[in-house]
Design a protein around this motif. Structure first.
Motif, PDB file in Angstrom:
ATOM      1  N   VAL A 190      35.421  46.545  43.364  1.00 27.47           N
ATOM      2  CA  VAL A 190      36.900  45.853  42.739  1.00 27.47           C
ATOM      3  C   VAL A 190      37.368  47.103  42.384  1.00 27.47           C
ATOM      4  O   VAL A 190      38.726  47.035  42.565  1.00 27.47           O
ATOM      5  CB  VAL A 190      36.429  44.900  41.698  1.00 27.47           C
ATOM      6  CG1 VAL A 190      35.743  45.691  40.413  1.00 27.47           C
ATOM      7  CG2 VAL A 190      37.664  44.385  41.210  1.00 27.47           C
ATOM      8  N   ARG A 191      37.091  48.270  41.778  1.00 24.94           N
ATOM      9  CA  ARG A 191      37.717  49.616  41.301  1.00 24.94           C
ATOM     10  C   ARG A 191      38.377  50.170  42.576  1.00 24.94           C
ATOM     11  O   ARG A 191      39.642  50.533  42.527  1.00 24.94           O
ATOM     12  CB  ARG A 191      37.084  50.065  40.393  1.00 24.94           C
ATOM     13  CG  ARG A 191      36.759  49.567  38.949  1.00 24.94           C
ATOM     14  CD  ARG A 191      36.082  50.543  38.126  1.00 24.94           C
ATOM     15  NE  ARG A 191      36.817  51.624  37.483  1.00 24.94           N
ATOM     16  CZ  ARG A 191      37.632  51.714  36.515  1.00 24.94           C
ATOM     17  NH1 ARG A 191      37.687  50.537  35.807  1.00 24.94           N
ATOM     18  NH2 ARG A 191      38.194  52.775  36.146  1.00 24.94           N
ATOM     19  N   ASP A 192      37.707  50.165  43.672  1.00 27.25           N
ATOM     20  CA  ASP A 192      38.126  50.801  44.827  1.00 27.25           C
ATOM     21  C   ASP A 192      39.425  49.830  45.267  1.00 27.25           C
ATOM     22  O   ASP A 192      40.426  50.366  45.771  1.00 27.25           O
ATOM     23  CB  ASP A 192      37.026  51.053  45.907  1.00 27.25           C
ATOM     24  CG  ASP A 192      36.004  51.929  45.597  1.00 27.25           C
ATOM     25  OD1 ASP A 192      36.534  52.866  44.810  1.00 27.25           O
ATOM     26  OD2 ASP A 192      35.023  51.936  46.013  1.00 27.25           O
ATOM     27  N   ALA A 193      39.076  48.606  45.246  1.00 29.41           N
ATOM     28  CA  ALA A 193      40.183  47.624  45.925  1.00 29.41           C
ATOM     29  C   ALA A 193      41.542  47.935  44.905  1.00 29.41           C
ATOM     30  O   ALA A 193      42.590  47.664  45.581  1.00 29.41           O
ATOM     31  CB  ALA A 193      39.585  46.202  45.625  1.00 29.41           C
ATOM     32  N   ILE A 194      41.310  47.965  43.621  1.00 33.23           N
ATOM     33  CA  ILE A 194      42.618  48.040  42.949  1.00 33.23           C
ATOM     34  C   ILE A 194      43.150  49.511  43.222  1.00 33.23           C
ATOM     35  O   ILE A 194      44.431  49.321  43.031  1.00 33.23           O
ATOM     36  CB  ILE A 194      42.073  48.097  41.427  1.00 33.23           C
ATOM     37  CG1 ILE A 194      41.572  46.472  41.136  1.00 33.23           C
ATOM     38  CG2 ILE A 194      43.224  48.449  40.415  1.00 33.23           C
ATOM     39  CD1 ILE A 194      40.769  46.360  39.756  1.00 33.23           C
ATOM     40  N   ASN A 195      42.586  50.711  43.358  1.00 36.53           N
ATOM     41  CA  ASN A 195      43.176  51.761  43.703  1.00 36.53           C
ATOM     42  C   ASN A 195      44.021  51.548  45.208  1.00 36.53           C
ATOM     43  O   ASN A 195      45.048  51.909  45.216  1.00 36.53           O
ATOM     44  CB  ASN A 195      42.152  52.642  43.698  1.00 36.53           C
ATOM     45  CG  ASN A 195      41.859  53.560  42.385  1.00 36.53           C
ATOM     46  OD1 ASN A 195      42.553  53.428  41.706  1.00 36.53           O
ATOM     47  ND2 ASN A 195      40.519  54.068  42.491  1.00 36.53           N
ATOM     48  N   GLU A 196      43.711  50.725  45.965  1.00 35.90           N
ATOM     49  CA  GLU A 196      44.088  50.562  47.206  1.00 35.90           C
ATOM     50  C   GLU A 196      45.308  49.395  46.958  1.00 35.90           C
ATOM     51  O   GLU A 196      46.558  49.880  47.555  1.00 35.90           O
ATOM     52  CB  GLU A 196      43.108  50.078  48.165  1.00 35.90           C
ATOM     53  CG  GLU A 196      43.879  49.662  49.515  1.00 35.90           C
ATOM     54  CD  GLU A 196      44.181  50.764  50.374  1.00 35.90           C
ATOM     55  OE1 GLU A 196      44.602  50.450  51.641  1.00 35.90           O
ATOM     56  OE2 GLU A 196      44.294  52.017  49.770  1.00 35.90           O
ATOM     57  N   MET A 197      45.270  48.500  46.207  1.00 32.51           N
ATOM     58  CA  MET A 197      46.375  47.801  45.615  1.00 32.51           C
ATOM     59  C   MET A 197      47.442  48.759  45.147  1.00 32.51           C
ATOM     60  O   MET A 197      48.720  48.520  45.621  1.00 32.51           O
ATOM     61  CB  MET A 197      45.812  46.836  44.683  1.00 32.51           C
ATOM     62  CG  MET A 197      45.160  45.666  45.127  1.00 32.51           C
ATOM     63  SD  MET A 197      44.356  44.602  43.974  1.00 32.51           S
ATOM     64  CE  MET A 197      43.197  43.844  44.947  1.00 32.51           C
TER      65      MET A 197
END
Length: 321
Positions: free
Chosen positions: A193-200
């Motif tokens: 999830v934190r990787d996903a947020i960085n990509e967002m």
């Protein structure tokens, strides 16, 4: 979460940031974790019951607002007042703001100043750990910040914490529903999830532009910038720089490589970055855990008119557990 504090420069910026950091200490953020988790569950459960929702108005905005109110030690009943103030005051950053919008922003600024100055005066003896009480005690003791500076800082933190976190959560959900394979991967691998947020943040940053004044003559890629010249930094463009990111126009939650520029850099790196990640992590984790269906009800959601903030005016979704 904020670019407004960049008007301060060292040594003033160093002094003030040190004071602001006390409100964003590890202990203070951990104290907010329960509020964030409880609010995420409440909002997603309500969404599941309603079936058709506006993700911005019914999830993203309430989460960001409730967390900031809790951080400040303010009642949830203050929600509407701050919704109006935040939206109005944020327009002051806009190059395209009308005369009427600028007038409304200045009026809101005066109201916010009176509001916080009153509360700061009331909380100088408070033993609570909320941001207002923390800064009130520092200012009363003459420890690195004045009451006026504390007032201005609280205004910046409150408005930035509402506006930018709301649009991180809004833009992030739009990226997921438009990239179903990435949504499914995050369902299957929630630890990403934190990787996903960085990509967002990289793919569709809530803050698209920033402003600076050149402090010295400099040459950038053959272009001369003179001392005192105004410079517009295009954060959104930097986050899609093909020289820095492989396939920059592709949304990929497994992306490795350079960091995005959405939280700024160096001494001006966003002080609320971790809080924003905590909020986004909680709401996306809960949404993907609870909602088996998340679909757009309109082909093309529309964005607010802005040169600084990139955020959806609404994001109508069909959801089901």
């Amino acid at each position: 979460m904020t670019t407004a504090s960049c008007s301060w420069t060292p040594p003033e910026h160093t002094r003030l940031r040190r004071c602001a950091a006390k409100a964003f200490s590890k202990a203070h953020l951990e104290a907010l974790q329960e509020t964030i988790a409880h609010t995420a569950v409440e909002l997603i459960e309500r969404a599941a019951r309603r079936r058709t929702i506006d993700w911005i108005a019914e999830v993203a905005e309430p989460l960001a607002m409730r967390v900031m109110l809790a951080m400040m030690g303010l009642s949830r009943n203050e929600h509407h007042r701050w919704e109006v103030w935040s939206r109005s005051r944020a327009r002051l950053l806009e190059l395209i703001a009308t005369r009427r919008e600028r007038k409304a922003a200045h009026i809101a600024g005066s109201e916010i100043r009176r509001y916080f100055m009153t509360l700061l005066g009331q909380r100088t003896q408070s033993n609570e750990d909320d941001a207002i009480s923390t800064l009130a005690r520092l200012a009363a003791a003459g420890e690195g910040i004045s009451m006026v500076e504390a007032c201005d800082m609280l205004s910046v933190l409150m408005i930035a914490g509402n506006e930018t976190t709301t649009h991180l959560i809004g833009n992030g959900m739009l990226a997921l529903v438009r990239n179903r394979e990435q949504m499914q991967r995050l369902r299957e691998e929630p630890d990403r999830v934190r990787d996903a947020i960085n990509e967002m943040l990289r793919f569709d940053s809530p803050v698209q532009t920033d402003f600076r004044i050149a402090k010295a003559d400099v040459i950038v890629r053959g272009r001369a910038i003179k001392t005192g010249a105004g410079v517009i930094l295009l954060t959104g463009s930097a986050n899609r720089d093909e020289a820095a990111f492989e396939n920059p126009n592709t949304f990929d939650i497994t992306r490795k490589g350079p960091r995005h520029a959405s939280f700024g850099h160096g001494v001006h790196q966003c002080i609320g970055a971790e809080l924003a990640r905590m909020e986004a992590s909680a709401i996306f984790t809960e949404a993907l855990r609870t909602l088996g269906t998340i679909e757009l009800t309109e082909r093309e959601p529309y964005y607010r008119t802005s040169t600084v903030i990139r955020g959806l005016a609404a994001l109508p979704l069909r959801v089901a557990a």
